[in-house]
Design an enzyme around this catalytic site. Sequence first.
Site, mmCIF file in Angstrom:
data_model
loop_
_atom_site.group_PDB
_atom_site.id
_atom_site.type_symbol
_atom_site.label_atom_id
_atom_site.label_comp_id
_atom_site.label_asym_id
_atom_site.label_seq_id
_atom_site.Cartn_x
_atom_site.Cartn_y
_atom_site.Cartn_z
ATOM 1 N N ALA A 43 -4.740 7.581 -4.101
ATOM 2 C CA ALA A 43 -3.378 7.163 -4.430
ATOM 3 C C ALA A 43 -3.441 5.677 -4.783
ATOM 4 O O ALA A 43 -3.195 4.809 -3.940
ATOM 5 C CB ALA A 43 -2.452 7.407 -3.248
ATOM 6 N N SER A 49 0.848 -1.191 0.000
ATOM 7 C CA SER A 49 0.000 0.000 0.000
ATOM 8 C C SER A 49 0.887 1.246 0.000
ATOM 9 O O SER A 49 2.079 1.151 -0.306
ATOM 10 C CB SER A 49 -0.934 -0.032 1.213
ATOM 11 N N ASN A 50 0.346 2.384 0.331
ATOM 12 C CA ASN A 50 1.149 3.610 0.373
ATOM 13 C C ASN A 50 0.657 4.497 1.512
ATOM 14 O O ASN A 50 -0.271 4.145 2.232
ATOM 15 C CB ASN A 50 1.082 4.336 -0.976
ATOM 16 N N ARG A 51 1.302 5.663 1.687
ATOM 17 C CA ARG A 51 1.045 6.475 2.879
ATOM 18 C C ARG A 51 -0.162 7.400 2.766
ATOM 19 O O ARG A 51 -0.381 8.226 3.653
ATOM 20 C CB ARG A 51 2.305 7.309 3.181
#
Length: 218
Positions: free
Chosen positions: A88, A21-23
Amino acid sequence: MRFLVTAGPTREPIDPVRYLSNRSSGKMGYAIADAAIEAGHNVVLISGPANVEPPRSAELVSVSTSDEMFDAVHERARDCDVLVMCAAVADYKPKQFSKNKIKKHAANLSLELVPTRDILASLSKEDRHYIVVGFAAETENVEANAQKKLQEKNCDIVVANDVSRADSGMESDENEVTILFRNGEIKKNSRAPKKIVARELIKIFANVYEKRLTKKIV
Ligand code: C5P
């Protein structure tokens, strides 16, 4: 006006307990949904996993993977006037999902990744009646990269921000954005709380949509 807003990260499963995943916190997308409601618009919010309170009067569609977000956007895009792709979306996902939890060994482990489908780029430009807003989170050459994205992904507007700064962009409560339009116009907004930035953006998006309706195309 009918807004369709995507927000948050996506999760790309590796095995039953792990994912990529991402932030992204979802704060910017949720602030945009809030601001659209505040301005009297109708809002559908398609959100990846995020710890933010959704606006009460928005219709919330919860998704997890980029494929689920792809399907949710395609199902609903035809019923919107403004599509804001703030999520995102992961750019890569594991080639294979392991049904069983991957065991730990002493040796290195390599994961093969494949590109996810690009939701923005998949929306055909020809028959769409709605305007499309893309987001560009960049760590360098912000304007040039955002300009490229506007062309390549057929966006009407790209909202770009520099995510290399700790006080702006991902996870932060503030943002400093540059807005690029199809006609080459560029507008810079100074750093402000995401709620304030969102209000400004909603005015800009609604304005471009109205001009499109009266054929004063931007
Ligand atoms: O190419 P990049 O990921 O930087 O582009 C960001 C923009 O493209 C965002 O608006 C994001 O929501 C969208 N995107 C998408 N599908 C992907 C990856 C990004 O729609 N697979």
